[in-house]
Every structure is written in C-alpha cells, then in structure tokens.
Design a protein around this motif. Structure first.
Motif, PDB file in Angstrom:
ATOM      1  N   ASN A 257     -16.919   5.015   5.074  1.00  0.00           N
ATOM      2  CA  ASN A 257     -15.642   4.691   5.705  1.00  0.00           C
ATOM      3  C   ASN A 257     -15.136   3.280   5.390  1.00  0.00           C
ATOM      4  O   ASN A 257     -14.127   2.839   5.950  1.00  0.00           O
ATOM      5  N   ARG A 258     -15.812   2.589   4.489  1.00  0.00           N
ATOM      6  CA  ARG A 258     -15.260   1.319   3.989  1.00  0.00           C
ATOM      7  C   ARG A 258     -14.103   1.575   3.022  1.00  0.00           C
ATOM      8  O   ARG A 258     -13.352   0.649   2.692  1.00  0.00           O
TER       9      ARG A 258
ATOM     10  N   THR B 196     -13.410  -3.962   3.350  1.00  0.00           N
ATOM     11  CA  THR B 196     -13.056  -2.561   3.106  1.00  0.00           C
ATOM     12  C   THR B 196     -12.288  -2.516   1.784  1.00  0.00           C
ATOM     13  O   THR B 196     -11.944  -3.557   1.209  1.00  0.00           O
TER      14      THR B 196
ATOM     15  N   THR C 110      -9.438  -6.309   3.115  1.00  0.00           N
ATOM     16  CA  THR C 110      -9.329  -5.091   2.310  1.00  0.00           C
ATOM     17  C   THR C 110      -9.029  -5.472   0.866  1.00  0.00           C
ATOM     18  O   THR C 110      -8.066  -6.193   0.581  1.00  0.00           O
TER      19      THR C 110
END
Length: 283
Positions: free
Chosen positions: A220-221, A200, A163
């Motif tokens: 939705n990342r 993400t 992330t």
C-alpha cells in the motif's frame, strides 16, 4: 496568409506534443509572429486537443483540429501520403522543417528565431526546439479540462508529503526496456524508503506486469492507475493526461530512458527529475 506566420504540427505522444506546442508559443512570441497549431489525430494520440485541454488563451495563437484539406496541405510529408503535402508546403511557406530535422537542428543549437522572423514558416516537431527565457514558464499555457482536473485533484488527495513519482516506460520502447530495467526502480524505491520511512509512490507505467510486480513488492505504499495504457482511445489519452499531472504533484520523479513523459511531468510541477539509467544494461 500573414507575412509573419508560424504553422506548427505537433507530433508524437502527449508529452512530445506539449513540448512542441509550448516551444512554438515561445518562438512566436519572440518573433512577433502569429501561430497556428494544427492537431492531427493518429494512432499515437487518437483524440482531439479540446478533449484534453481548455483553449489556449493567448493572443495570436490558434489551435484547430485537422480537416480533410489539412491532411492534403499541412500533414507531414511521408510515405503514407506519397509526400504530396510537401509540394504545397514548399509553395506556401518560405521555410519548412520536419520532425527528424527539427530534432537534429535542436541538438546543433540551430537559431530557430532567425529562421522564423519575418517569414511564413512550417515546422513539425516532437521536441522542445526553442527554450523559454524563463524556465519556470514551461507548460504554463496548458490547462486540463475541468473534469480531468477534478479527477487529478481527487486522486492526488491520497498523496502524502513524501510521495515520489515513478514512471516506467515499456511496450515498444526498446531503449527504455534495455537501459532503464525495472530492478533499477525497485532498488531506488528501497533507498527512498530507507531515507524516509513514510515514503509512498505514484507509479505510472504502460506495463501491467511491472505495475503488478511493484505493487506486490511494496504494497500500500504504491498508488497506481487501474486503467491500462491506451493511446488509441479517448479514455486512454485522458487517463494519460491525468497520470502526467499526478506525477507532477509528487516530491520528485524517477524516469525512464528515451521517454519524455516523466521529464515533462517534472517540468510542469517544477520538481526534481532523476533519470534511471543502467551503465550495464540488461541483456
């Protein structure tokens, strides 16, 4: 008042104030001086210190909320108070440095230690004017309130190992808008995905338009807050603190020109920071 004494008025937004406080703590420790921090609420940060953080647990360091007498004696001299506090400050302190001067002196490698040692001094600042001896010691004195930390932990549980933090500064920040256009972030995010298919993002921004645009593009990342940025409310400032620490828990942070928020997040998390600057800014 003690012979060796530093009075700090932290100025600006959340990250700016954290920088000034952390810096003053390092300076007071080096100068063997007591440190008194007076926290003024204003439109840039309209909540109390103790509504964001646990008390700073250090000897000879005290944080207090500004009282009416503090506004007269210790507020920053400016047009709105007819510069009256300056008269008291010149009588109380051996030396005074105000926020614009602190910025210039920082870039000129001014010796703040020599200025402060064995004196009663006043400083208002929004910059990290005195660097720590150990870079890993930046911001270690700050502990978000337990309820805020729990919210940080809950949201962070959605993050993966890849992330990436993204901070896009907008609203009234003309330099950030011009020199860190949204397209730079989109291009950089695409490269992150090309390099790691499971990448993400945590997106922090004061622009609801940019948040919608990037979520629509990357789906939705992207994790982002459902709350609008609001410096003038307690809820808004607590949300800003949550976002700061969420960015600090990403793999690295992509940040905007003329904004200390993303750099501070990276320093808190001891993670890489990349400033996205356009060499040919949007017109």
């Amino acid at each position: 008042m003690k012979k060796r004494y530093i009075l700090l008025v932290p100025v600006g937004g959340l990250a700016n104030r954290m920088k000034a406080i952390d810096s003053a703590i390092k300076l007071s420790r080096k100068a063997n001086s007591e440190l008194h921090i007076i926290w003024f609420k204003d439109r840039g940060l309209n909540c109390r210190f103790d509504q964001l953080f646990e008390p700073i647990d250090l000897p000879n360091v005290k944080v207090t909320e500004a009282t009416w007498s503090d506004y007269l004696l210790y507020d920053r001299p400016r047009q709105k108070n007819i510069f009256i506090p300056r008269l008291f400050q010149k009588a109380i302190f051996n030396n005074c440095i105000y926020e614009k001067q602190a910025l210039h002196l920082f870039y000129e490698n001014f010796d703040f230690y020599d200025w402060a040692k064995n004196r009663k001094v006043y400083i208002a600042s929004f910059v990290y004017f005195y660097s720590p001896e150990d870079e890993n010691d930046r911001f270690s004195v700050f502990r978000p309130l337990a309820s805020i930390l729990q919210e940080i932990d809950t949201r962070c549980s959605l993050f993966g190992t890849n992330t990436v933090g993204v901070h896009i500064r907008r609203t009234d920040n003309a330099l950030s808008i011009a020199q860190s256009p949204t397209r730079l972030f989109i291009e950089r995010m695409k490269k992150e995905i090309e390099q790691n298919g499971d990448t993400t993002f945590y997106l922090a921004s004061d622009s609801e338009e940019d948040k919608r645009s990037i979520v629509n593009r990357f789906g939705n990342r992207v994790f982002t807050s459902v709350h609008k940025a609001d410096r003038n409310s307690l809820e808004g400032m607590q949300e800003a603190l949550i976002e700061l620490y969420l960015l600090s828990r990403t793999r690295h942070v992509l940040g905007s020109v003329h904004s200390s928020f993303s750099e501070t997040a990276a320093q808190i998390g001891k993670i890489p920071y990349e400033l996205l600057r356009d060499v040919r800014p949007d017109k």
